[in-house]
Design a protein around this motif. Structure first.
Motif, PDB file in Angstrom:
ATOM      1  N   UNK A 234      31.154  33.456  -3.659  1.00  0.00           N
ATOM      2  CA  UNK A 234      32.037  34.496  -3.159  1.00  0.00           C
ATOM      3  C   UNK A 234      32.894  35.149  -4.231  1.00  0.00           C
ATOM      4  N   UNK A 235      32.491  35.017  -5.504  1.00  0.00           N
ATOM      5  CA  UNK A 235      33.228  35.696  -6.574  1.00  0.00           C
ATOM      6  C   UNK A 235      33.090  37.210  -6.438  1.00  0.00           C
ATOM      7  N   UNK A 236      31.923  37.662  -5.988  1.00  0.00           N
ATOM      8  CA  UNK A 236      31.644  39.087  -5.821  1.00  0.00           C
ATOM      9  C   UNK A 236      31.291  39.333  -4.365  1.00  0.00           C
ATOM     10  N   UNK A 237      31.984  40.277  -3.724  1.00  0.00           N
ATOM     11  CA  UNK A 237      31.696  40.602  -2.327  1.00  0.00           C
ATOM     12  C   UNK A 237      31.958  42.081  -2.097  1.00  0.00           C
ATOM     13  N   UNK A 238      31.100  42.709  -1.286  1.00  0.00           N
ATOM     14  CA  UNK A 238      31.316  44.097  -0.894  1.00  0.00           C
ATOM     15  C   UNK A 238      31.426  44.142   0.626  1.00  0.00           C
ATOM     16  N   UNK A 239      32.440  44.858   1.134  1.00  0.00           N
ATOM     17  CA  UNK A 239      32.595  45.046   2.570  1.00  0.00           C
ATOM     18  C   UNK A 239      32.665  46.536   2.851  1.00  0.00           C
ATOM     19  N   UNK A 240      32.244  46.931   4.048  1.00  0.00           N
ATOM     20  CA  UNK A 240      32.274  48.336   4.420  1.00  0.00           C
ATOM     21  C   UNK A 240      30.900  48.858   4.755  1.00  0.00           C
ATOM     22  N   UNK A 241      30.757  50.180   4.675  1.00  0.00           N
ATOM     23  CA  UNK A 241      29.503  50.817   5.047  1.00  0.00           C
ATOM     24  C   UNK A 241      29.279  52.014   4.139  1.00  0.00           C
ATOM     25  N   UNK A 242      28.288  52.886   4.518  1.00  0.00           N
ATOM     26  CA  UNK A 242      27.986  54.000   3.632  1.00  0.00           C
ATOM     27  C   UNK A 242      29.004  55.127   3.723  1.00  0.00           C
ATOM     28  N   UNK A 243      30.039  54.974   4.561  1.00  0.00           N
ATOM     29  CA  UNK A 243      31.143  55.932   4.566  1.00  0.00           C
ATOM     30  C   UNK A 243      32.274  55.524   3.655  1.00  0.00           C
ATOM     31  N   UNK A 244      32.273  54.257   3.226  1.00  0.00           N
ATOM     32  CA  UNK A 244      33.302  53.758   2.339  1.00  0.00           C
ATOM     33  C   UNK A 244      33.190  52.259   2.217  1.00  0.00           C
ATOM     34  N   UNK A 245      33.548  51.723   1.061  1.00  0.00           N
ATOM     35  CA  UNK A 245      33.426  50.289   0.847  1.00  0.00           C
ATOM     36  C   UNK A 245      34.485  49.808  -0.124  1.00  0.00           C
ATOM     37  N   UNK A 246      34.646  48.490  -0.145  1.00  0.00           N
ATOM     38  CA  UNK A 246      35.645  47.836  -0.979  1.00  0.00           C
ATOM     39  C   UNK A 246      34.974  46.675  -1.690  1.00  0.00           C
ATOM     40  N   UNK A 247      35.101  46.646  -3.026  1.00  0.00           N
ATOM     41  CA  UNK A 247      34.569  45.552  -3.826  1.00  0.00           C
ATOM     42  C   UNK A 247      35.683  44.545  -4.082  1.00  0.00           C
ATOM     43  N   UNK A 248      35.409  43.285  -3.736  1.00  0.00           N
ATOM     44  CA  UNK A 248      36.367  42.210  -3.972  1.00  0.00           C
ATOM     45  C   UNK A 248      35.834  41.312  -5.078  1.00  0.00           C
ATOM     46  N   UNK A 249      36.684  40.986  -6.030  1.00  0.00           N
ATOM     47  CA  UNK A 249      36.336  40.082  -7.118  1.00  0.00           C
ATOM     48  C   UNK A 249      37.270  38.885  -7.048  1.00  0.00           C
ATOM     49  N   UNK A 250      36.702  37.719  -6.902  1.00  0.00           N
ATOM     50  CA  UNK A 250      37.518  36.537  -6.737  1.00  0.00           C
ATOM     51  C   UNK A 250      38.393  36.598  -5.501  1.00  0.00           C
ATOM     52  N   UNK A 251      37.945  37.344  -4.493  1.00  0.00           N
ATOM     53  CA  UNK A 251      38.689  37.485  -3.247  1.00  0.00           C
ATOM     54  C   UNK A 251      39.740  38.572  -3.258  1.00  0.00           C
ATOM     55  N   UNK A 252      39.981  39.195  -4.415  1.00  0.00           N
ATOM     56  CA  UNK A 252      41.013  40.232  -4.509  1.00  0.00           C
ATOM     57  C   UNK A 252      40.399  41.625  -4.484  1.00  0.00           C
ATOM     58  N   UNK A 253      40.997  42.576  -3.773  1.00  0.00           N
ATOM     59  CA  UNK A 253      40.517  43.954  -3.801  1.00  0.00           C
ATOM     60  C   UNK A 253      40.543  44.495  -5.228  1.00  0.00           C
ATOM     61  N   UNK A 254      39.415  45.044  -5.690  1.00  0.00           N
ATOM     62  CA  UNK A 254      39.323  45.493  -7.076  1.00  0.00           C
ATOM     63  C   UNK A 254      38.992  46.975  -7.192  1.00  0.00           C
TER      64      UNK A 254
ATOM     65  N   UNK B 294      28.822  44.121   5.877  1.00  0.00           N
ATOM     66  CA  UNK B 294      30.011  43.372   6.262  1.00  0.00           C
ATOM     67  C   UNK B 294      31.116  44.353   6.643  1.00  0.00           C
ATOM     68  N   UNK B 295      31.694  44.223   7.830  1.00  0.00           N
ATOM     69  CA  UNK B 295      32.735  45.172   8.252  1.00  0.00           C
ATOM     70  C   UNK B 295      34.016  44.986   7.451  1.00  0.00           C
ATOM     71  N   UNK B 296      34.834  46.038   7.424  1.00  0.00           N
ATOM     72  CA  UNK B 296      36.147  45.934   6.799  1.00  0.00           C
ATOM     73  C   UNK B 296      36.966  44.875   7.519  1.00  0.00           C
ATOM     74  N   UNK B 297      37.682  44.069   6.755  1.00  0.00           N
ATOM     75  CA  UNK B 297      38.520  43.026   7.338  1.00  0.00           C
ATOM     76  C   UNK B 297      39.986  43.438   7.214  1.00  0.00           C
ATOM     77  N   UNK B 298      40.690  43.308   8.305  1.00  0.00           N
ATOM     78  CA  UNK B 298      42.069  43.784   8.359  1.00  0.00           C
ATOM     79  C   UNK B 298      42.936  43.170   7.255  1.00  0.00           C
ATOM     80  N   UNK B 299      42.776  41.871   7.011  1.00  0.00           N
ATOM     81  CA  UNK B 299      43.638  41.234   6.019  1.00  0.00           C
ATOM     82  C   UNK B 299      43.331  41.717   4.604  1.00  0.00           C
TER      83      UNK B 299
END
Length: 252
Positions: free
Chosen positions: A21-41, A214-219
């Protein structure tokens, strides 16, 4: 005469049951967020202004380099991928060759494809707490996750020599939120991409996509709003605020 739709690209489905889980992408083709080490990057999204405008932004920390994947560089410099001369598509590599990188992903099932990037290709390099905007008149955009342009000019020249010599092409690895996304995050291959740009040649891109987006997560969004803020008051309805409003509506 009715044109037949293009066949889907060759792909490989691969399971990552024990990813760190060091690298994770959430969202869809309208917008996404890359998390590195669990932090929004890094985030990218349609800015909601019409004409298919997009934006990308980087969190306030320094450039989130992905040092953990650097030992893939030698294999990716000559992975033996052969593009079809008509379509530019190639048979994906054996997933085991990418295991050091795959082990860093969030657990789940991913789809892997490989193909030459279309021309023109946009490279987007958002700086800390700054928003970069563009119109998606290109077929593909890659958002950098490390220093750009790369500082190791010798490495860039070495890859350029390989590209000009022909034969097996160096490969980049990018993570996309969905199969239909036209914007992805460049996980490995910044020096290779710079060499391709200098040579004026479309790069070979290994594309990784979660099979189930993966859907956007509120937290995560609550933390991301602070991470991407520059501390200045924003006008109601500015591009970044619209993006977060959209992500919140889609969040779980």
């Amino acid at each position: 005469m009715t044109r037949r739709p293009a066949p889907p690209p060759p792909s490989v489905c691969l399971d990552v049951p024990d990813g760190h889980g060091v690298i994770e992408v959430i969202g869809d083709d309208g917008g996404s967020l890359l998390l590195l080490g669990g932090d929004p990057a890094v985030l990218e999204a349609n800015d909601g202004c019409g004409s298919v405008g997009w934006l990308a932004a980087r969190a306030g920390t320094g450039g989130p380099g992905l040092a953990e994947v650097k030992y893939l560089t030698e294999w990716l410099s000559a992975p033996g991928l052969v593009p079809d001369p008509r379509t530019g598509r190639a048979e994906p590599p054996d997933p085991e060759c990418l295991r050091p990188l795959l082990s860093l992903l969030a657990p789940g099932r991913y789809v892997m494809t490989a193909a030459l990037a279309p021309h023109p290709l946009r490279v987007v390099h958002p700086r800390a707490r700054q928003v970069q905007s563009w119109y998606s008149d290109e077929e593909l955009a890659l958002v950098t996750t490390d220093t750009w342009p790369p500082r190791d000019h010798r490495a860039v020249r070495g890859y350029g020599d390989r590209i000009r010599a022909g034969g097996t092409l160096p490969a980049l690895v990018a993570l996309f939120p969905t199969a239909g996304s036209c914007v992805g995050y460049l996980l490995d291959g910044h020096h290779k991409l710079a060499a391709y740009e200098r040579a004026g040649t479309p790069p070979m891109v290994i594309r990784l996509t979660p099979q189930e987006p993966r859907p956007f997560r509120r937290h995560d969004l609550d933390r991301a709003r602070a991470a991407f803020s520059d501390g200045a008051a924003r006008r109601p309805g500015d591009a970044l605020s619209r993006v977060f409003a959209y992500m919140r509506e889609e969040s779980v």
